[in-house]
Design an enzyme around this catalytic site. Structure first.
Site, PDB file in Angstrom:
ATOM      1  N   ASN A  92       0.865  -1.183   0.000  1.00 44.68           N
ATOM      2  CA  ASN A  92       0.000   0.000   0.000  1.00 44.68           C
ATOM      3  C   ASN A  92       0.902   1.233   0.000  1.00 44.68           C
ATOM      4  OD1 ASN A  92      -1.808   2.028   0.468  1.00 44.68           O
ATOM      5  ND2 ASN A  92      -2.467   1.311   2.483  1.00 44.68           N
ATOM      6  N   TRP A  93       0.977   1.884  -1.137  1.00 47.94           N
ATOM      7  CA  TRP A  93       1.893   3.033  -1.258  1.00 47.94           C
ATOM      8  C   TRP A  93       1.334   4.284  -0.594  1.00 47.94           C
ATOM      9  CZ3 TRP A  93       3.890   2.907  -7.078  1.00 47.94           C
ATOM     10  CH2 TRP A  93       4.583   1.711  -7.286  1.00 47.94           C
ATOM     11  N   LYS A  94       0.072   4.262  -0.209  1.00 46.95           N
ATOM     12  CA  LYS A  94      -0.562   5.436   0.412  1.00 46.95           C
ATOM     13  C   LYS A  94      -0.334   6.661  -0.472  1.00 46.95           C
ATOM     14  CE  LYS A  94      -0.242   3.097   4.803  1.00 46.95           C
ATOM     15  NZ  LYS A  94      -0.117   3.150   6.256  1.00 46.95           N
ATOM     16  N   HIS A 107      -9.462   0.841   4.763  1.00 50.90           N
ATOM     17  CA  HIS A 107      -8.203   1.019   5.497  1.00 50.90           C
ATOM     18  C   HIS A 107      -8.452   1.909   6.716  1.00 50.90           C
ATOM     19  CE1 HIS A 107      -4.144   2.269   6.470  1.00 50.90           C
ATOM     20  NE2 HIS A 107      -3.743   1.170   5.853  1.00 50.90           N
ATOM     21  N   GLU A 136      -6.904   4.301   7.904  1.00 44.92           N
ATOM     22  CA  GLU A 136      -6.716   5.741   7.661  1.00 44.92           C
ATOM     23  C   GLU A 136      -7.961   6.348   7.014  1.00 44.92           C
ATOM     24  OE1 GLU A 136      -2.978   5.316   5.646  1.00 44.92           O
ATOM     25  OE2 GLU A 136      -2.064   4.733   7.555  1.00 44.92           O
ATOM     26  N   GLU A 159      -5.102  -5.195  10.377  1.00 50.15           N
ATOM     27  CA  GLU A 159      -4.096  -4.167  10.611  1.00 50.15           C
ATOM     28  C   GLU A 159      -4.402  -3.452  11.929  1.00 50.15           C
ATOM     29  OE1 GLU A 159      -2.213  -2.886   6.558  1.00 50.15           O
ATOM     30  OE2 GLU A 159      -3.848  -1.540   7.077  1.00 50.15           O
ATOM     31  N   GLY A 200       2.700   2.129  10.841  1.00 49.41           N
ATOM     32  CA  GLY A 200       3.659   3.225  10.737  1.00 49.41           C
ATOM     33  C   GLY A 200       4.363   3.561  12.040  1.00 49.41           C
ATOM     34  N   SER A 246       3.629  -2.250  10.244  1.00 48.81           N
ATOM     35  CA  SER A 246       5.081  -2.296  10.458  1.00 48.81           C
ATOM     36  C   SER A 246       5.713  -3.632  10.055  1.00 48.81           C
ATOM     37  CB  SER A 246       5.441  -1.937  11.907  1.00 48.81           C
ATOM     38  OG  SER A 246       5.028  -0.609  12.194  1.00 48.81           O
ATOM     39  N   GLY A 297       3.010  -1.201   4.248  1.00 49.71           N
ATOM     40  CA  GLY A 297       3.010   0.226   3.937  1.00 49.71           C
ATOM     41  C   GLY A 297       4.417   0.698   3.620  1.00 49.71           C
ATOM     42  N   GLY A 298       5.065   1.302   4.605  1.00 51.00           N
ATOM     43  CA  GLY A 298       6.371   1.940   4.392  1.00 51.00           C
ATOM     44  C   GLY A 298       7.384   1.068   3.652  1.00 51.00           C
TER      45      GLY A 298
HETATM   46  P1  13P Z   1       3.192   0.296   7.639  1.00 52.85           P
HETATM   47  O1  13P Z   1       3.725  -0.978   7.032  1.00 52.85           O
HETATM   48  O2  13P Z   1       3.928   1.513   7.168  1.00 52.85           O
HETATM   49  O3  13P Z   1       3.086   0.202   9.132  1.00 52.85           O
HETATM   50  O4  13P Z   1       1.685   0.477   7.093  1.00 52.85           O
HETATM   51  C1  13P Z   1       0.802  -0.576   7.174  1.00 52.85           C
HETATM   52  C2  13P Z   1      -0.410  -0.238   6.400  1.00 52.85           C
HETATM   53  O5  13P Z   1      -1.183   0.625   6.780  1.00 52.85           O
HETATM   54  C3  13P Z   1      -0.642  -0.967   5.142  1.00 52.85           C
HETATM   55  O6  13P Z   1      -1.922  -0.746   4.662  1.00 52.85           O
END
Ligand code: 13P
Length: 264
Positions: free
Chosen positions: A12-14, A98, A100, A169, A175, A214, A235-236
């Site tokens: 997920n590149w956000k 998600h 967020e 998640e 994050g 994470s 994510g990251g």
């Molecule tokens: P991180 O891997 O950066 O913690 O993010 C997880 C995430 O929200 C994937 O959708």
């Protein structure tokens, strides 16, 4: 991991890499996936890079997800994108609900369920996200919250012939560098599979349940070793080909020997 479900590693590149740098990353990953025959790999670039990334991945096993979709099929919804448009842009998958989006865009369980339904109607495969906050975990309400979130869309995914993915998640792990331990993740994944199994055993066995929060190259293997963890939503660490590739390799290395060699 389990021999009946192929591992799924989704990035997920956000709100990152929405242009040429995203296309370059997609190109690197598209090459890498050819050396991972037992793993399904998906990237979710921002809307602005979807079509270009899909073009870049054409003819490879790297597939494209959107990060969101609108519940309606068309109409006066300024700034929104429908499932049919995502398919046209080259998506096969879509991340729905998600945390967020639940947190910053007011997505309720009902809205998430409508979006899961809209995705399936458009023949997109939803990756439906669930997860508890730190206050809910500390209040011993984790399973109650996850059950409510899963129940919101369980009948919809049960009625569909498309095998969907669910991503667990924990909000406190996203994050933050803090990840659920393998046994904490497995406990929730097993509970989710239990609720699916009360619908039908087929639903429980075909649904891939991903862990997110994470996930990095150095903790992926331990998480994937759990029986009900079928992959990760990253994510990251998905913004770098080497680290995302290392996570996918950790899944490949754990694929039970009995597993089918055929890509999905
Ligand atoms: P991180 O891997 O950066 O913690 O993010 C997880 C995430 O929200 C994937 O959708």
């Amino acid at each position: 991991m389990n021999e009946t479900r192929r591992p799924l590693i989704a990035g997920n590149w956000k709100m990152n890499r929405g242009g040429a740098s995203g296309v370059a990353l997609a190109g690197e990953l598209a090459k890498l996936v050819s050396s991972l025959p037992h793993v399904d790999m998906v990237i979710a670039p921002p809307y602005t890079a979807l079509a270009a990334c899909a073009h870049e991945c054409d003819g490879t096993r790297l597939e494209i997800a959107a990060q969101n979709v609108h519940a309606q099929q068309s109409g006066a919804f300024t700034g929104e994108i429908s499932g049919a448009m995502l398919v046209e842009a080259g998506c096969r998958w879509v991340i729905v609900g998600h945390s967020e989006r639940r947190q910053y865009s007011g997505e309720t369980d009902e809205i998430v369920a409508e979006k899961v339904e809209a995705s399936l109607r458009a023949r997109l495969v939803p990756i439906a996200c669930v997860g508890e906050t730190i206050a809910e975990r500390e209040g011993d309400r984790t399973l109650e919250v996850i059950e409510r979130q899963v129940r919101a869309f369980i009948d919809i995914i049960d009625a569909s012939d498309v095998p969907v993915a669910i991503a667990y998640e924990p909000v406190w792990a996203i994050g933050t560098g803090r990840t659920a331990g393998p046994s904490e993740a497995q406990e929730v994944h097993a509970a989710i599979r239990g609720w699916l199994g009360r619908k039908t055993t087929a639903l429980a066995s075909r649904t891939r349940i991903l862990y997110g929060g994470s996930v990095k190259a150095d903790n992926a293997r331990a998480l994937f070793a759990s029986a009900d963890v079928d992959g990760a939503l990253v994510g990251g660490a998905s913004l770098d080909a080497a680290s995302f590739g290392a996570i996918a390799r950790a899944a490949e290395a754990l694929v039970p020997r009995a597993h089918s060699n055929e890509p999905a």
